[in-house]
Motif scaffolding. Structure first.
Motif, short mmCIF file in Angstrom:
data_model
loop_
_atom_site.label_atom_id
_atom_site.label_comp_id
_atom_site.label_asym_id
_atom_site.label_seq_id
_atom_site.Cartn_x
_atom_site.Cartn_y
_atom_site.Cartn_z
N PRO A 74 17.99 -40.35 33.44
CA PRO A 74 17.73 -40.38 34.88
C PRO A 74 17.51 -41.93 35.35
O PRO A 74 17.70 -41.98 36.62
CB PRO A 74 16.23 -39.60 34.93
CG PRO A 74 16.19 -38.93 33.88
CD PRO A 74 17.03 -39.48 32.72
N HIS A 75 17.66 -42.81 34.45
CA HIS A 75 17.19 -44.15 34.90
C HIS A 75 18.64 -44.76 34.84
O HIS A 75 18.57 -46.10 34.84
CB HIS A 75 16.18 -44.90 33.90
CG HIS A 75 14.95 -44.04 34.01
ND1 HIS A 75 14.43 -44.15 35.12
CD2 HIS A 75 14.37 -43.20 33.11
CE1 HIS A 75 13.28 -43.18 34.79
NE2 HIS A 75 13.17 -42.86 33.71
N ALA A 76 19.59 -44.29 34.59
CA ALA A 76 21.11 -45.02 34.41
C ALA A 76 21.43 -45.75 35.38
O ALA A 76 22.16 -46.84 35.26
CB ALA A 76 22.24 -43.96 34.35
N HIS A 77 20.91 -45.75 36.81
CA HIS A 77 21.24 -46.40 37.86
C HIS A 77 20.35 -47.74 37.83
O HIS A 77 20.48 -48.56 38.77
CB HIS A 77 20.92 -45.78 39.18
CG HIS A 77 19.55 -45.35 39.45
ND1 HIS A 77 18.99 -44.42 38.45
CD2 HIS A 77 18.44 -45.82 40.18
CE1 HIS A 77 17.55 -44.26 38.95
NE2 HIS A 77 17.34 -44.95 39.80
N ARG A 78 19.36 -47.82 37.01
CA ARG A 78 18.51 -49.13 36.80
C ARG A 78 18.60 -49.70 35.33
O ARG A 78 17.80 -49.35 34.46
CB ARG A 78 16.99 -48.48 37.10
CG ARG A 78 16.70 -48.32 38.32
CD ARG A 78 16.52 -49.56 39.32
NE ARG A 78 15.34 -50.38 38.67
CZ ARG A 78 14.16 -50.09 38.99
NH1 ARG A 78 13.71 -49.08 39.85
NH2 ARG A 78 13.39 -50.92 38.48
N PRO A 79 19.42 -50.55 35.12
CA PRO A 79 19.71 -51.38 33.94
C PRO A 79 18.32 -51.82 33.36
O PRO A 79 18.10 -51.86 32.20
CB PRO A 79 20.57 -52.41 34.27
CG PRO A 79 21.48 -51.91 35.51
CD PRO A 79 20.35 -51.15 36.25
N ASP A 80 17.49 -52.48 34.24
CA ASP A 80 16.38 -53.03 33.47
C ASP A 80 15.39 -51.98 32.94
O ASP A 80 14.93 -52.19 32.04
CB ASP A 80 15.55 -53.56 34.73
CG ASP A 80 15.38 -52.88 35.91
OD1 ASP A 80 16.12 -51.82 36.25
OD2 ASP A 80 14.21 -52.92 36.99
N LEU A 81 15.47 -50.92 33.32
CA LEU A 81 14.64 -49.81 33.20
C LEU A 81 15.48 -48.99 31.66
O LEU A 81 14.68 -48.61 30.67
CB LEU A 81 14.31 -48.52 34.05
CG LEU A 81 13.60 -48.94 35.32
CD1 LEU A 81 13.37 -47.79 36.09
CD2 LEU A 81 12.31 -49.67 34.86
N VAL A 82 16.61 -48.82 31.85
CA VAL A 82 17.36 -48.64 30.75
C VAL A 82 17.21 -49.37 29.43
O VAL A 82 16.74 -49.02 28.53
CB VAL A 82 19.06 -48.43 30.81
CG1 VAL A 82 19.55 -48.19 29.79
CG2 VAL A 82 19.32 -47.30 31.95
N ALA A 83 17.10 -50.85 29.69
CA ALA A 83 17.00 -51.73 28.44
C ALA A 83 15.41 -51.64 27.95
O ALA A 83 15.24 -51.69 26.86
CB ALA A 83 17.05 -53.27 29.37
#
Ligand code: HEM
Length: 275
Positions: free
Chosen positions: A141-150
Motif C-alpha cells: 500500500p505504500h508503493a507510491h511513497r519510496p520513503d515509507l517503502v525504504a
C-alpha cells in the motif's frame, strides 16, 4: 508584563514558548474534518494520538533492541520495555473513548474516508516488523511513497527485537540451532525447538538466569497487550460497522480476527503447556 514572583507573564516575542517548543501550531491544525459531522473530530484525534503513542513505542523498542544487541545489559532495556507496556495501557484504554461513537455517528462521515484505513498505518506495520511479524506484502500500500517503502524494508531486513533476544540467549551459552540463528530474518518468524528449549531452561532455573527470565516475561507482557489492543479493535469495529467491508478493502471483522492470536514470540507461549 512579567509576574514579579513567577516570571510567567513575560512576552515571548524573543523567547521560545511552550507552543513553539511543542510545535502546537502544526500539531493542532492537523485535525481537518472533511464532513460537518460532530464525531469526525473524535475519529481523527483517536487515530492521531494512537500514531503518536506508536511513534514513542517504536522509539523505545528500537533503543531496547540496540541495548540487547550491544551489551546484553538488560536493565536499561527493561526500563524501555516497561515504558512500552504503559503506552500500550493508554492505547487499549483509548478504545473506551471511541466506543462512545454509535454506528450512525460513524456512517455520517464514513464516505469521506474513501479507501483510507488503519491498514495503511506504516508505524503499525513497523511495530509488527520490529516484533518479528514480517509480511512483505504489507509494504504494497505504500508503493507510491519510496520513503515509507525504504523505512519498512529496513525494518524487514533488520533482526527483530525477538531475534536480538535469541542472539543473546546464544551469547549466554544456550544451544541455539545455528541454522535458526543465521537464517534470513526478513521473513515471518517460525518457532524453533532449540529456542523453546533455551527459554524452558530459563524458566526452570529462573534464579540462575534471572535477567533472561525477566526479559521473557516482559516480552510476554508486550505481546499480551498487543493482542488485547487487537481484540479491542475488533470488538469496537464490530460494534460500529458490524460485518461490513473495511474502507481499506479487507473483509473487515473477519480479517482483523485472524490477526488476534497470531503470536510474535511463539516459543514463550508454547513452553507454558509443557513446563
Ligand atoms: C470507527 C473506528 C474504526 C473502524 C470502523 C475500523 C475498522 C478497521 C477495519 C475494517 C480494518 C481492516 C482493514 C480495512 O479493510 O479497512 C482496520 C484495520 C486497522 N485499523 Fe482500524 N478501525 C477503527 C479505528 C481504528 C483506530 C482508532 C486505530 C488506531 C490507530 C485503528 C488502526 C487500525 C490498524 C493499525 C489496522 C490494520 C490492522 C492489521 O492489518 O492487522 N483503527 N480497521
Amino acid at each position: 508584563m512579567t509576574d514579579p514572583i513567577t516570571g510567567a507573564y513575560q512576552d515571548f516575542a524573543k523567547e521560545m514558548s511552550y507552543g513553539d517548543y511543542l510545535q502546537l501550531d502544526s500539531l493542532l491544525t492537523a485535525q481537518q474534518p472533511r464532513s460537518k459531522s460532530h464525531d469526525e473530530m473524535l475519529f481523527i484525534v483517536m487515530h492521531q494520538t494512537a500514531e503518536l503513542w506508536m511513534k514513542l513505542a517504536l522509539h523505545e523498542l528500537v533503543a531496547a533492541r540496540a541495548l540487547i544487541q550491544a551489551h546484553g545489559e538488560l536493565r536499561p532495556a527493561f526500563k524501555m520495555l516497561a515504558r512500552v507496556s504503559r503506552i500500550q495501557t493508554q492505547l487499549i484504554a483509548q478504545w473506551d473513548v471511541l466506543a462512545t461513537m454509535t454506528p450512525a455517528d460513524y456512517l455520517s462521515f464514513r464516505d469521506e474516508l474513501g479507501k483510507s484505513s488503519g491498514f495503511q498505518s506504516y508505524q503499525y506495520r513497523a511495530l509488527e516488523y520490529l516484533l518479528g511479524s514480517k509480511d512483505p506484502k504489507m509494504i504494497e500500500p505504500h508503493a507510491h511513497r519510496p520513503d515509507l517503502v525504504a523505512l519498512l524494508r529496513q525494518h524487514l531486513a533488520e533482526p527483530s527485537l525477538y531475534d536480538a533476544c535469541i542472539a543473546l540467549l546464544a551469547r549466554r551459552g544456550f544451544a541455539i540451532d545455528p541454522a535458526h540463528l543465521n537464517r534470513d530474518v526478513s521473513g515471518p518468524y517460525q518457532a524453533d525447538p532449540s529456542v523453546e528449549a533455551a527459554w524452558r531452561t530459563v524458566y526452570q532455573d529462573a534464579n540462575t538466569h534471572w535477567d533472561l527470565y525477566e526479559l521473557a516475561e516482559e516480552l510476554v507482557d508486550l505481546e499480551d497487550s498487543f493482542q488485547t489492543w487487537r481484540f479491542r479493535h475488533v470488538t469496537t469495529v464490530q460494534r460500529i460497522i458490524g460485518f461490513r467491508q473495511g474502507t481499506g478493502g479487507t473483509a473487515g471483522v473477519g480479517y482483523l480476527k485472524r490477526a488476534v492470536g497470531r503470536p510474535f514470540f511463539p516459543e514463550l507461549w508454547d513452553l507454558r503447556t509443557t513446563l
